[in-house]
Scaffold this motif. Structure first.
Motif, PDB file in Angstrom:
ATOM      1  N   TYR A 125     -51.209 -47.289 -27.494  1.00  0.00           N
ATOM      2  CA  TYR A 125     -50.062 -46.535 -26.965  1.00  0.00           C
ATOM      3  C   TYR A 125     -50.508 -45.517 -25.911  1.00  0.00           C
ATOM      4  O   TYR A 125     -51.592 -44.938 -26.020  1.00  0.00           O
ATOM      5  CB  TYR A 125     -49.353 -45.783 -28.102  1.00  0.00           C
ATOM      6  CG  TYR A 125     -48.627 -46.709 -29.037  1.00  0.00           C
ATOM      7  CD1 TYR A 125     -47.378 -47.230 -28.691  1.00  0.00           C
ATOM      8  CD2 TYR A 125     -49.190 -47.077 -30.248  1.00  0.00           C
ATOM      9  CE1 TYR A 125     -46.714 -48.098 -29.547  1.00  0.00           C
ATOM     10  CE2 TYR A 125     -48.524 -47.945 -31.107  1.00  0.00           C
ATOM     11  CZ  TYR A 125     -47.294 -48.453 -30.745  1.00  0.00           C
ATOM     12  OH  TYR A 125     -46.642 -49.319 -31.586  1.00  0.00           O
ATOM     13  N   TYR A 126     -49.680 -45.328 -24.901  1.00  0.00           N
ATOM     14  CA  TYR A 126     -49.882 -44.216 -23.965  1.00  0.00           C
ATOM     15  C   TYR A 126     -49.706 -42.941 -24.803  1.00  0.00           C
ATOM     16  O   TYR A 126     -48.657 -42.768 -25.441  1.00  0.00           O
ATOM     17  CB  TYR A 126     -48.844 -44.276 -22.851  1.00  0.00           C
ATOM     18  CG  TYR A 126     -49.091 -43.290 -21.727  1.00  0.00           C
ATOM     19  CD1 TYR A 126     -49.482 -43.746 -20.471  1.00  0.00           C
ATOM     20  CD2 TYR A 126     -48.934 -41.916 -21.918  1.00  0.00           C
ATOM     21  CE1 TYR A 126     -49.710 -42.846 -19.437  1.00  0.00           C
ATOM     22  CE2 TYR A 126     -49.168 -41.021 -20.895  1.00  0.00           C
ATOM     23  CZ  TYR A 126     -49.550 -41.486 -19.659  1.00  0.00           C
ATOM     24  OH  TYR A 126     -49.785 -40.587 -18.645  1.00  0.00           O
ATOM     25  N   THR A 129     -46.405 -41.121 -26.432  1.00  0.00           N
ATOM     26  CA  THR A 129     -45.224 -41.958 -26.195  1.00  0.00           C
ATOM     27  C   THR A 129     -45.193 -43.104 -27.205  1.00  0.00           C
ATOM     28  O   THR A 129     -46.158 -43.302 -27.941  1.00  0.00           O
ATOM     29  CB  THR A 129     -45.221 -42.591 -24.785  1.00  0.00           C
ATOM     30  OG1 THR A 129     -46.155 -43.686 -24.781  1.00  0.00           O
ATOM     31  CG2 THR A 129     -45.611 -41.604 -23.708  1.00  0.00           C
ATOM     32  N   GLU A 130     -44.096 -43.853 -27.191  1.00  0.00           N
ATOM     33  CA  GLU A 130     -44.041 -45.059 -28.018  1.00  0.00           C
ATOM     34  C   GLU A 130     -44.148 -46.299 -27.133  1.00  0.00           C
ATOM     35  O   GLU A 130     -43.722 -47.395 -27.511  1.00  0.00           O
ATOM     36  CB  GLU A 130     -42.754 -45.058 -28.838  1.00  0.00           C
ATOM     37  CG  GLU A 130     -42.824 -43.988 -29.902  1.00  0.00           C
ATOM     38  CD  GLU A 130     -41.622 -43.954 -30.815  1.00  0.00           C
ATOM     39  OE1 GLU A 130     -40.717 -44.786 -30.655  1.00  0.00           O
ATOM     40  OE2 GLU A 130     -41.613 -43.070 -31.682  1.00  0.00           O
ATOM     41  N   SER A 131     -44.714 -46.109 -25.951  1.00  0.00           N
ATOM     42  CA  SER A 131     -44.904 -47.245 -25.038  1.00  0.00           C
ATOM     43  C   SER A 131     -46.372 -47.647 -25.014  1.00  0.00           C
ATOM     44  O   SER A 131     -47.264 -46.786 -25.076  1.00  0.00           O
ATOM     45  CB  SER A 131     -44.506 -46.852 -23.611  1.00  0.00           C
ATOM     46  OG  SER A 131     -43.177 -46.433 -23.589  1.00  0.00           O
ATOM     47  N   LEU A 132     -46.591 -48.961 -24.907  1.00  0.00           N
ATOM     48  CA  LEU A 132     -47.965 -49.446 -24.807  1.00  0.00           C
ATOM     49  C   LEU A 132     -48.483 -49.245 -23.384  1.00  0.00           C
ATOM     50  O   LEU A 132     -47.697 -49.243 -22.421  1.00  0.00           O
ATOM     51  CB  LEU A 132     -48.019 -50.936 -25.158  1.00  0.00           C
ATOM     52  CG  LEU A 132     -47.601 -51.321 -26.578  1.00  0.00           C
ATOM     53  CD1 LEU A 132     -47.653 -52.841 -26.762  1.00  0.00           C
ATOM     54  CD2 LEU A 132     -48.485 -50.631 -27.619  1.00  0.00           C
ATOM     55  N   ASP A 135     -47.279 -51.581 -20.907  1.00  0.00           N
ATOM     56  CA  ASP A 135     -45.937 -51.432 -20.320  1.00  0.00           C
ATOM     57  C   ASP A 135     -46.075 -50.890 -18.894  1.00  0.00           C
ATOM     58  O   ASP A 135     -45.218 -51.113 -18.046  1.00  0.00           O
ATOM     59  CB  ASP A 135     -45.092 -50.434 -21.127  1.00  0.00           C
ATOM     60  CG  ASP A 135     -44.686 -50.989 -22.488  1.00  0.00           C
ATOM     61  OD1 ASP A 135     -44.651 -52.227 -22.630  1.00  0.00           O
ATOM     62  OD2 ASP A 135     -44.430 -50.183 -23.400  1.00  0.00           O
ATOM     63  N   ARG A 144     -50.462 -58.772 -26.737  1.00  0.00           N
ATOM     64  CA  ARG A 144     -49.290 -58.131 -27.359  1.00  0.00           C
ATOM     65  C   ARG A 144     -48.668 -59.023 -28.417  1.00  0.00           C
ATOM     66  O   ARG A 144     -48.261 -58.555 -29.469  1.00  0.00           O
ATOM     67  CB  ARG A 144     -48.248 -57.775 -26.289  1.00  0.00           C
ATOM     68  CG  ARG A 144     -48.729 -56.695 -25.344  1.00  0.00           C
ATOM     69  CD  ARG A 144     -47.823 -56.565 -24.145  1.00  0.00           C
ATOM     70  NE  ARG A 144     -46.515 -56.102 -24.483  1.00  0.00           N
ATOM     71  CZ  ARG A 144     -45.931 -55.013 -23.988  1.00  0.00           C
ATOM     72  NH1 ARG A 144     -46.582 -54.269 -23.119  1.00  0.00           N
ATOM     73  NH2 ARG A 144     -44.723 -54.681 -24.326  1.00  0.00           N
ATOM     74  N   GLU A 191     -54.752 -46.330 -32.679  1.00  0.00           N
ATOM     75  CA  GLU A 191     -53.456 -46.477 -31.984  1.00  0.00           C
ATOM     76  C   GLU A 191     -53.397 -45.966 -30.536  1.00  0.00           C
ATOM     77  O   GLU A 191     -52.640 -46.493 -29.735  1.00  0.00           O
ATOM     78  CB  GLU A 191     -52.294 -45.822 -32.784  1.00  0.00           C
ATOM     79  CG  GLU A 191     -52.264 -46.181 -34.269  1.00  0.00           C
ATOM     80  CD  GLU A 191     -52.029 -47.663 -34.568  1.00  0.00           C
ATOM     81  OE1 GLU A 191     -51.576 -48.380 -33.666  1.00  0.00           O
ATOM     82  OE2 GLU A 191     -52.330 -48.096 -35.697  1.00  0.00           O
ATOM     83  N   THR A 192     -54.155 -44.894 -30.202  1.00  0.00           N
ATOM     84  CA  THR A 192     -54.178 -44.413 -28.807  1.00  0.00           C
ATOM     85  C   THR A 192     -55.631 -44.270 -28.359  1.00  0.00           C
ATOM     86  O   THR A 192     -56.522 -44.101 -29.193  1.00  0.00           O
ATOM     87  CB  THR A 192     -53.492 -43.036 -28.656  1.00  0.00           C
ATOM     88  OG1 THR A 192     -54.168 -42.110 -29.512  1.00  0.00           O
ATOM     89  CG2 THR A 192     -52.017 -43.066 -29.005  1.00  0.00           C
TER      90      THR A 192
END
Ligand SMILES: NC(=O)c1ccc[n+]([C@@H]2O[C@H](COP(=O)([O-])OP(=O)(O)OC[C@H]3O[C@@H](n4cnc5c(N)ncnc54)[C@H](OP(=O)(O)O)[C@@H]3O)[C@@H](O)[C@H]2O)c1
Length: 254
Positions: A125-126, A129-132, A135, A144, A191-192
């Motif tokens: 994730y960025y 944020t909840e965006s990969l 994205d 993905r 995760e990040t």
């Protein structure tokens, strides 16, 4: 642990072999060509492993290898994601087959197997944020669908973790046991990406986060040997803090 290594002839796989042995594991290499594997390994390393020849799309062959050799864990580095968003590779088919084989072998053994899979930086994730990241920088998108497949598994199907490196470069072409690395151990995060450098530029409309992601990407280059050592070290214990997590990493010197 006894580990089935799928994709042992690849850049990462061939370095995982000596790392796994260095960390006290027994290794069964699952490869398309046992001759190719033998040509890549010094005899002193080749004589320490078992080899199974087969295709990573063959669920039955992988499951049988796990059960025959009583493997406790699987590491799969087989197949490479297509770079372009419109590109297609055989990675999704391989990934699905490996997941099925590991899940079915776990069911037969009566407990889920530990497994490490490979993806890339784009499925992290960025931060904040909840965006990969993919994205914003849409490359290697096949990873993905692979992470979606793992996250959709029923509970206790596979005790999986997914390594999400940026570019990995070789430190050396020497394959020896014990392994030696001139680089420090990786700094890792679930995760990040760890040590992300944010910037005011992310607020630039439409392209801000793409620019910041691209600026950060180079910092996440690590070595194949560092990543091999990280996985081999994690598998020293049946309990892992990376269970059901995507894992990002950075070289502490960056
Ligand atoms: N290298 C990087 O910088 C990097 C960065 C981020 C993520 N990744 C990901 O990490 C993974 C490993 O990367 P890598 O550089 O080690 O890749 P690689 O050198 O291309 O190795 C791929 C391996 O997969 C095996 N393979 C392919 N299709 C197979 C099949 N049907 N059955 C059995 N084996 C099969 C190949 O075997 P053969 O020798 O028989 O062809 C080879 O051993 C890939 O998924 C890649 O997308 C890599």
């Amino acid at each position: 642990m006894k580990i089935l290594l799928i994709g042992a002839t690849g850049n990462l796989g061939i370095r995982l072999l000596p790392s796994l042995l260095t960390h006290g594991h027994s290794v069964v290499a699952f490869v398309r060509s046992s001759q190719k594997l033998e040509s890549l390994l010094p005899a002193s390393v080749h004589c320490q492993i078992d080899v199974v020849q087969g295709n990573a799309t063959d669920v039955t062959a992988m499951k049988q290898a796990i059960l025959k050799y009583r493997c406790d864990a699987v590491v799969s580095t087989a197949g490479v994601a297509a770079l372009a968003p419109w590109g297609k590779s055989d990675l999704p088919v391989i990934f699905k087959a490996v997941v099925k084989a590991v899940q079915e072998a776990g069911t037969e053994k009566g407990r889920p197997l530990r497994a490490w899979f490979l993806a890339g930086l784009g499925v992290l994730y960025y931060p904040g944020t909840e965006s990969l990241l993919s994205d914003y920088v849409p490359i290697y998108l096949e990873h993905r669908q692979n992470i979606k497949l793992l996250k959709a598994l029923p509970p206790n199907a596979i005790d999986w973790s997914m390594l999400c490196p940026g570019t990995m470069t070789p430190e050396s072409s020497d394959i020896t046991v014990p392994t030696e690395s001139s680089h420090a151990r990786l700094v890792t995060n679930a995760e990040t990406p760890p040590a992300w450098r944010d910037s005011w530029m992310k607020y630039v409309p439409l392209i801000g986060k793409t620019l910041v992601s691209a600026m950060n990407a180079m910092r996440y280059e690590t070595t194949l040997e560092q990543n091999a050592d990280f996985i081999a070290r994690d598998l020293e214990s049946y309990e892992s803090r990376w269970s059901e997590k995507t894992v990002g990493m950075i070289d502490p010197s960056k």
